[in-house]
Design an enzyme around this catalytic site. Structure first.
Site, mmCIF file in Angstrom:
data_model
loop_
_atom_site.group_PDB
_atom_site.id
_atom_site.type_symbol
_atom_site.label_atom_id
_atom_site.label_comp_id
_atom_site.label_asym_id
_atom_site.label_seq_id
_atom_site.Cartn_x
_atom_site.Cartn_y
_atom_site.Cartn_z
ATOM 1 N N ASP A 98 2.009 -2.066 -0.634
ATOM 2 C CA ASP A 98 3.672 -1.672 -0.886
ATOM 3 C C ASP A 98 3.683 -3.542 -0.896
ATOM 4 O O ASP A 98 4.214 -3.338 -1.878
ATOM 5 C CB ASP A 98 4.198 -0.455 -0.530
ATOM 6 N N ARG A 162 3.316 16.096 3.064
ATOM 7 C CA ARG A 162 2.042 15.857 2.912
ATOM 8 C C ARG A 162 1.457 16.383 2.629
ATOM 9 O O ARG A 162 -0.260 15.525 2.122
ATOM 10 C CB ARG A 162 2.550 15.255 4.683
HETATM 11 P P1 5GP Z 1 4.254 -1.855 3.320
HETATM 12 O O1 5GP Z 1 4.113 -2.520 4.591
HETATM 13 O O2 5GP Z 1 2.833 -1.587 2.226
HETATM 14 O O3 5GP Z 1 5.382 -2.320 2.787
HETATM 15 O O4 5GP Z 1 4.121 -0.392 3.718
HETATM 16 C C1 5GP Z 1 3.234 -0.083 3.119
HETATM 17 C C2 5GP Z 1 3.371 1.682 3.777
HETATM 18 O O5 5GP Z 1 5.067 2.172 3.912
HETATM 19 C C3 5GP Z 1 2.478 2.795 4.578
HETATM 20 O O6 5GP Z 1 1.852 3.124 5.037
HETATM 21 C C4 5GP Z 1 3.100 4.052 3.402
HETATM 22 O O7 5GP Z 1 3.493 4.280 4.582
HETATM 23 C C5 5GP Z 1 5.059 3.496 3.411
HETATM 24 N N1 5GP Z 1 5.160 3.718 1.689
HETATM 25 C C6 5GP Z 1 5.439 2.697 0.786
HETATM 26 N N2 5GP Z 1 5.435 3.397 -0.516
HETATM 27 C C7 5GP Z 1 5.364 4.514 -0.086
HETATM 28 C C8 5GP Z 1 5.963 5.666 -1.271
HETATM 29 O O8 5GP Z 1 6.135 5.189 -2.842
HETATM 30 N N3 5GP Z 1 5.925 6.406 -0.700
HETATM 31 C C9 5GP Z 1 5.696 6.928 0.757
HETATM 32 N N4 5GP Z 1 5.604 8.139 1.386
HETATM 33 N N5 5GP Z 1 5.137 5.956 1.620
HETATM 34 C C10 5GP Z 1 5.552 4.532 1.348
#
Ligand code: 5GP
Ligand code: MG
Length: 172
Positions: A98, A162
């Site tokens: 993300d 989940r």
């Molecule tokens: P990043 O550090 O890349 O922003 O985030 C990664 C983490 O954010 C992922 O492991 C996940 O747990 C959470 N995350 C990011 N986007 C989503 C989403 O659309 N839905 C959910 N449930 N979790 C997300």
């Protein structure tokens, strides 16, 4: 409103099989292989691990926190102590890329801990949300997804959704 299916279970299954073959091929002459599995990605991790050809591979789960409550990430990444990974070829596995902060942090920590190599694998990539300090792209990626909040196949909102078999969009 119930979550709306975006990627169906059958399509996920097919793609996870391909990712397993990709990772196996990339590590054919790079051993020992250690799959470092982010604990929230347990559905993807369980399915992907069983598509890895090498019977010698080691698996370890890692608890990482980047989100506060709800749908917004805090920007801080907290992780527990890494397992022993000196000399190992590490593949970091998460459900979704993300902002990219989580995988950038885990990757840097695994390199600092003396791994022989670190690559990254995600089922889902939301490129629209990347921040400059985040990991730009994963080495292995299943699907590119739009900017929406996703649940199912391990992804949750405060512990809900989940266990859904499909990756779904949670409409606001
Ligand atoms: P990043 O550090 O890349 O922003 O985030 C990664 C983490 O954010 C992922 O492991 C996940 O747990 C959470 N995350 C990011 N986007 C989503 C989403 O659309 N839905 C959910 N449930 N979790 C997300
Ligand atoms: Mg997560």
């Amino acid at each position: 409103m119930p979550p709306r299916p975006l990627i169906r279970a059958a399509e996920i299954r097919r793609r996870v099989r391909e990712l397993g073959r990709e990772i196996s091929a990339a590590h054919a002459d790079r051993a020992p292989l250690l799959l470092l599995l982010m604990d929230g990605a347990f559905c993807f991790a369980a399915d992907l691990a069983r598509e890895i050809a090498s019977p010698e591979a080691r698996l370890a789960f890692l608890r990482v926190r980047s989100s506060g409550a709800g749908t917004e990430s805090s920007g801080r990444v907290e992780m527990e102590a890494l397992p022993e990974l000196a000399g190992a070829h590490v593949v970091v596995v998460d459900d979704i890329l993300d902002s990219g902060r989580t995988l950038a942090a885990v990757r840097a920590a695994a390199l600092a801990a003396g791994s022989a190599s670190v690559s990254t694998c995600v089922l889902l990539d939301k490129p629209s949300r990347r921040v400059p300090e985040g990991l730009a792209r994963a080495d292995h990626s299943g699907f590119t997804v739009p900017e929406a909040f996703l649940v199912g196949y391990g992804l949750d909102l405060d512990g809900r959704w989940r266990h859904l078999r499909d990756v779904c969009v949670l409409e606001p």
